[in-house]
Motif scaffolding. Structure first.
Motif, PDB file in Angstrom:
ATOM      1  N   PHE A 165       0.830  -1.201   0.000  1.00  0.00           N
ATOM      2  CA  PHE A 165       0.000   0.000   0.000  1.00  0.00           C
ATOM      3  C   PHE A 165       0.869   1.256   0.000  1.00  0.00           C
ATOM      4  CE2 PHE A 165      -2.481   3.375   1.915  1.00  0.00           C
ATOM      5  CZ  PHE A 165      -3.712   3.238   1.305  1.00  0.00           C
ATOM      6  N   THR A 166       1.922   1.257   0.820  1.00  0.00           N
ATOM      7  CA  THR A 166       2.783   2.432   0.941  1.00  0.00           C
ATOM      8  C   THR A 166       3.553   2.693  -0.344  1.00  0.00           C
ATOM      9  OG1 THR A 166       2.989   2.080   3.322  1.00  0.00           O
ATOM     10  CG2 THR A 166       4.673   3.439   2.270  1.00  0.00           C
ATOM     11  N   ALA A 167       4.114   1.633  -0.927  1.00  0.00           N
ATOM     12  CA  ALA A 167       4.859   1.805  -2.178  1.00  0.00           C
ATOM     13  C   ALA A 167       3.931   2.256  -3.304  1.00  0.00           C
ATOM     14  CB  ALA A 167       5.552   0.497  -2.555  1.00  0.00           C
ATOM     15  N   PHE A 168       2.715   1.693  -3.332  1.00  0.00           N
ATOM     16  CA  PHE A 168       1.731   2.107  -4.331  1.00  0.00           C
ATOM     17  C   PHE A 168       1.351   3.572  -4.133  1.00  0.00           C
ATOM     18  CE2 PHE A 168      -2.913   2.748  -4.838  1.00  0.00           C
ATOM     19  CZ  PHE A 168      -2.991   2.715  -6.217  1.00  0.00           C
ATOM     20  N   ARG A 169       1.116   3.965  -2.886  1.00  0.00           N
ATOM     21  CA  ARG A 169       0.752   5.352  -2.586  1.00  0.00           C
ATOM     22  C   ARG A 169       1.896   6.298  -2.940  1.00  0.00           C
ATOM     23  NH1 ARG A 169      -0.695   6.271   3.579  1.00  0.00           N
ATOM     24  NH2 ARG A 169       1.395   5.379   3.717  1.00  0.00           N
ATOM     25  N   LEU A 170       3.116   5.880  -2.609  1.00  0.00           N
ATOM     26  CA  LEU A 170       4.271   6.719  -2.904  1.00  0.00           C
ATOM     27  C   LEU A 170       4.441   6.904  -4.411  1.00  0.00           C
ATOM     28  CD1 LEU A 170       6.635   8.170  -1.456  1.00  0.00           C
ATOM     29  CD2 LEU A 170       7.976   6.083  -1.780  1.00  0.00           C
ATOM     30  N   GLU A 171       4.193   5.847  -5.145  1.00  0.00           N
ATOM     31  CA  GLU A 171       4.290   5.926  -6.609  1.00  0.00           C
ATOM     32  C   GLU A 171       3.286   6.920  -7.159  1.00  0.00           C
ATOM     33  OE1 GLU A 171       2.971   2.813  -9.943  1.00  0.00           O
ATOM     34  OE2 GLU A 171       4.745   2.161  -8.821  1.00  0.00           O
ATOM     35  N   GLN A 172       2.069   6.940  -6.594  1.00  0.00           N
ATOM     36  CA  GLN A 172       1.048   7.900  -7.058  1.00  0.00           C
ATOM     37  C   GLN A 172       1.449   9.327  -6.698  1.00  0.00           C
ATOM     38  OE1 GLN A 172      -1.097   6.533  -9.002  1.00  0.00           O
ATOM     39  NE2 GLN A 172      -0.324   4.512  -8.392  1.00  0.00           N
ATOM     40  N   TRP A 173       2.008   9.511  -5.500  1.00  0.00           N
ATOM     41  CA  TRP A 173       2.443  10.859  -5.113  1.00  0.00           C
ATOM     42  C   TRP A 173       3.530  11.374  -6.049  1.00  0.00           C
ATOM     43  CZ3 TRP A 173       3.017   9.722   0.842  1.00  0.00           C
ATOM     44  CH2 TRP A 173       1.752   9.693   1.409  1.00  0.00           C
TER      45      TRP A 173
END
Length: 913
Positions: free
Chosen positions: A673-681
């Motif tokens: 979830f964190t890596a996915f969220r970071l990628e979107q940011w």
């Protein structure tokens, strides 16, 4: 079957089935299967009870003694429906196990099954103490009673349960205990003329010290009675080690229940006992003994270049020899097991002859404490203990997920004798797991170990506030607003969010602690995630709540597929009782409507939930991603549950709690979830992701599912799903006492199992929870226990590795320890039936070139010499003196290795018809 004197196993198999996998099973004369042995056991025990009024079932550990006793009880109730039966078991956990097994036996093993709602199924009554038992037997509708062996140890105390506490302090406690127990037996006779129809004593070797002078011995003599008004007409005694310390134990145990003339132990065993050796079936349809798969391993520990600690132990050993003399005994070497032994609440013994030795200080405790304090004063720390390090290296995997190593290889049962060792090992294992977790968290946040943000977290000793600072700083690098995919779910009923007593944060995993919501706790400076109702929440806790709370779209991820295979969902409730959209709730109702779960109120036929996603695009779940990755046999289990929807729903509840609360899957899910969220940011504002910036919650969820789909093969989530699937129903029925089809079961027993390692000692109030967790694929991976888990508990479904960090007191104790995992239908049993070789690994860590090595070596050599005799209940008393004359390493030749061809052996005292 009223005439027990001529019973035969062929008749027993008409009444009960001991092989559930074969519904048409019948007894086969001459066959050595365990089902056959259990049928023979029931018939022969009935004959012994009819002839002698006393029988000793001494089958080797793990052969189903409880089931054979239940078979005898069932035949008794058939012949006499009003019969009263009392079972005395060591502690309440084992009493509850009897209660569960009784219900399972009636419904699954009896022919025909005994319905749970009939009088014949009379639920067992667990009595908290003997006074409660005396009260409960007055109820004419109750047939089956359970009470703890430990209740006998309480009668001589100043505050007597149901007795006359004012008898005066001058009366000897043992004398007082016997007098009170004798009066209670007479009270029971007043309610039950003639006493109980059958008395069953579980772990009967607790009564081997008939001349020990303890309160339990004295109370037992008064309570059981013998010639004059005995407590029961018939007594069935169960123990795998009837000659626990020596052959005199046999006569002592039998002597509590019948006047026994002096006779050699073999004659008594031939007259009163039934003892068979356990045989395990192999994949080529052979049967083998324990010696064909048990492997004993030496685990040496050395100081290396640590000269200070080596000097400390050299002085300790010298002073120990001077203090104790030339004959040093087991139990004196506390320094080689623990440091700084302190009296803790857990030090209260919880029953059993060896537990008092485990929980109290050894004779060298003062010497050790004084030397440790002196060392600390000189160097500002305690000396290093390399035996801990050598053990930890065996207990913790090198990586959280190794595709070549099955998950159950991470299960380890560790026995110690000292409370400080219990706590120290627990803490060290959890810290070692943190070293596996932390790099994954840093990687998910796009950080390297040498990044200043990561170094600041390390400098805070990996604290919650330090992690909050890390998440805040990295978030602000990419989003001034600290934008997240959606607001953190509200915290209302997120039960089970606090660590369970008595395990505190100092013993637990610091990473696991990040996922815990601390209720009624002061907010740490700079804590991220906000504070609601006196609760502090880290980013880890917020993410976990997203996958848990039904108003979050991410709660769909851990829901079952709509068809329990791979189908997704396209609807949710916009609002229920003023709440926001409830995704998981709508998914559940969709399944219930589709499959019409029996007994559950159904939505109306015109049910059309509010649409929030295009009907052409379903929202997939983790189940849908996992299903194509399963084997044919694994998919067959799921397909079978489509006709038993309650089981599938219960399994989903079990997985959800196991994933989110009691396994590293939550760390993996957080990292995804964190890596996915970071990628979107990082991609905010870019043309290709502009649709994401304005996407709805379901659309963002679909993007996350696509991200997770690429990572599902080889994942921890897939591995735990596959490991949980085949063992689920067995865990429910045989360990937890749950109904597999109980789709409303919340599995709160797992909600506080955050840490990879837990301990069980004298004061542990959560033993049942630990037993269930250890038998599941979920946490604990490492269970550190004193002798409280040495007897009577089943820990075999996932584990095949035992570690003797502290040596057992006798070979009988050692066998009881290993017997917790060496049992029928456990992990070893299953692997023996599969192609390839398997072993049950038994580890002996020791400190090289020390009294500790002498202790381990002496024990291993002596144990090797008496094991054959112990199997036949013929061993002499165990000499606890340590032999310091062995050449270095000479003792290792006595370690057991798997012996090819270690097949069948004659039963020591078999059933004869």
């Amino acid at each position: 079957m009223r005439d027990w004197s001529t019973l035969r196993p062929e008749q027993i198999s008409q009444e009960m089935n001991f092989e559930l996998a074969t519904p048409a099973w019948q007894y086969q004369p001459g066959h050595v299967s365990m089902a056959n042995k259990q049928a023979e056991g029931v018939a022969y025990l009935c004959r012994l009870l009819e002839r002698e009024g006393l029988a000793l079932l001494a089958d080797e550990v793990g052969m189903g003694k409880t089931f054979q006793a239940l078979g005898v009880m069932h035949l008794l109730w058939q012949a006499k429906p009003e019969a009263r039966v009392l079972v005395m078991a060591p502690n309440k956990s084992i009493c509850r196990h009897w209660q569960n097994e009784h219900q399972q036996f009636l419904q699954e093993h009896c022919r025909p099954p005994v319905p749970a709602d009939t009088a014949a199924a009379g639920a067992a009554t667990i009595c908290g103490n003997l006074a409660a038992l005396c009260e409960q037997v007055r109820d004419p509708d109750k047939r089956f009673f359970l009470v703890t062996t430990h209740s006998l140890s309480m009668l001589g105390d100043g505050n007597v349960e149901g007795g006359d506490a004012g008898a005066g302090n001058s009366e000897d406690p043992a004398v007082r205990a016997k007098r009170i127990a004798d009066g209670m037996r007479l009270d029971i006779h007043a309610a039950l003329p003639g006493g109980f129809d059958l008395l069953v004593i579980d772990e009967a070797h607790y009564f081997r010290n008939i001349h020990g002078g303890s309160q339990r011995v004295a109370a037992g003599e008064g309570f059981f009675g013998k010639a004059a008004a005995p407590l029961a007409r018939k007594a069935l005694l169960l123990t795998a080690t009837p000659s626990h310390k020596g052959m005199q134990d046999v006569r002592n145990i039998l002597g509590f229940f019948k006047d026994i003339a002096p006779q050699p132990a073999p004659e008594l065993l031939r007259r009163y006992a039934l003892r068979r050796l356990r045989l395990m079936p192999t994949q080529d349809n052979n049967y083998v003994t324990k010696h064909s798969y048990r492997r004993e391993l030496a685990v040496p520990a050395s100081f290396g270049a640590n000269s200070l600690s080596e000097l400390f132990f050299a002085f300790y050993q010298k002073r120990l020899g001077k203090k104790m003399g030339r004959k040093i005994l087991y139990g004196y070497l506390e320094g080689f097991e623990s440091l700084g032994a302190a009296t803790l609440p857990e030090a209260q013994a919880a029953g059993g002859d060896t537990s008092s030795k485990d929980f109290h200080k050894a004779p060298d405790s003062e010497l050790l404490s004084a030397m440790s304090a002196e060392f600390h004063g000189l160097f500002g720390r305690l000396p290093d203990h390399p035996k801990y390090d050598a053990t930890i290296a065996k207990l913790v995997p090198r990586a959280l997920r190794d595709s070549d190593v099955p998950l159950h290889h991470n299960k380890h049962l560790v026995f110690v004798r000292r409370i400080p060792s219990v706590r120290e090992l627990t803490q060290r294992v959890n810290r070692a797991y943190d070293e596996l977790y932390i790099p994954l968290l840093l990687q998910a946040w796009g950080l390297k170990a040498n990044d200043p943000v990561a170094q600041n977290w390390k400098a805070s000793n990996w604290s919650r506030s330090g992690f909050a600072a890390l998440t805040r700083e990295v978030t602000e690098r990419y989003s001034k607003r600290g934008e997240q995919l959606e607001a953190p779910p509200a915290l209302d009923d997120a039960g089970g969010e606090q660590p369970a007593a008595p395990h505190d944060d100092r013993l637990g995993s610091v990473v696991a602690n990040l996922f815990v919501v601390k209720r009624n706790a002061g907010k740490e400076d700079g804590q991220d995630g906000g504070k609601e109702g006196g609760s502090e929440r880290t980013d880890c806790a917020n993410v976990r709540l997203r996958f848990r709370k039904p108003e979050s779209v991410f709660s769909l991820f851990l829901e079952p597929a709509a068809d329990y295979r791979s189908a997704g969902y396209s609807a949710c409730y916009d609002s229920i009782d003023g709440h926001k959209s409830l995704y998981a709730t709508a998914a559940r109702d969709t399944r219930l409507h589709r499959h019409k779960l029996a007994g559950e109120p159904q939505p109306p036929e015109h049910y059309v939930p509010a649409q929030i996603t295009p009907t052409t695009q379903e929202l997939e779940t983790a189940w849908g991603l996992i299903h194509p990755l399963l084997t044919d046999s694994e998919r067959e289990i799921l397909d079978g549950w489509r006709c038993r929807i309650g089981v599938a729903e219960n399994f989903a509840n079990y997985l959800r709690e196991g994933f989110l609360q009691a396994s590293p899957v939550m760390v993996e899910l957080y990292c995804w979830f964190t890596a996915f969220r970071l990628e979107q940011w990082k991609n905010q504002g870019k043309e290709k992701t502009r649709s994401y910036d304005h996407a709805s919650a379901p659309e963002r969820y679909r993007m996350f599912v696509e991200y997770a789909k690429l990572r599902m093969p080889g994942s921890l989530m897939l591995a735990y799903f596959r490991e949980a699937l085949p063992s689920f129903e067995t865990l429910c029925k045989k360990i937890a006492g749950y109904k597999p089809a109980d789709y409303k079961k919340k599995w709160t027993v797992l909600t506080q199992m955050h840490n990879p390692a837990w301990y069980a000692s004298g004061a542990s109030g959560d033993r049942d929870r630990l037993i269930i967790g250890f038998n599941s694929p979920f946490f604990p991976n490492v269970l550190v226990a004193t002798s409280v888990f040495q007897e009577g508990v089943n820990l075999h479904l996932q584990c095949r590795q035992v570690h003797h960090y502290g040596i057992a007191w006798t070979p009988g104790d050692n066998e009881q320890r290993v017997g917790r995992v060496d049992r029928l239908f456990g992990r070893v049993y299953k692997e023996l039936a599969q192609p390839g070789s398997t072993t049950l690994d038994i580890h002996f860590p020791y400190l090289e070139r020390s009294f500790d090595e002498d202790q381990v070596g002496s024990f291993v050599r002596h144990k090797h010499g008496v094991e054959a005799a112990m199997d036949f209940c013929l061993q002499d008393a165990f000499d606890k003196a340590i032999d310091t004359t062995l050449a270095p390493g000479e003792w290792k030749q006595y370690l057991r290795t798997p012996a090819s061809g270690a097949g069948q052996r004659p039963d020591p005292y078999g059933a004869h018809f």
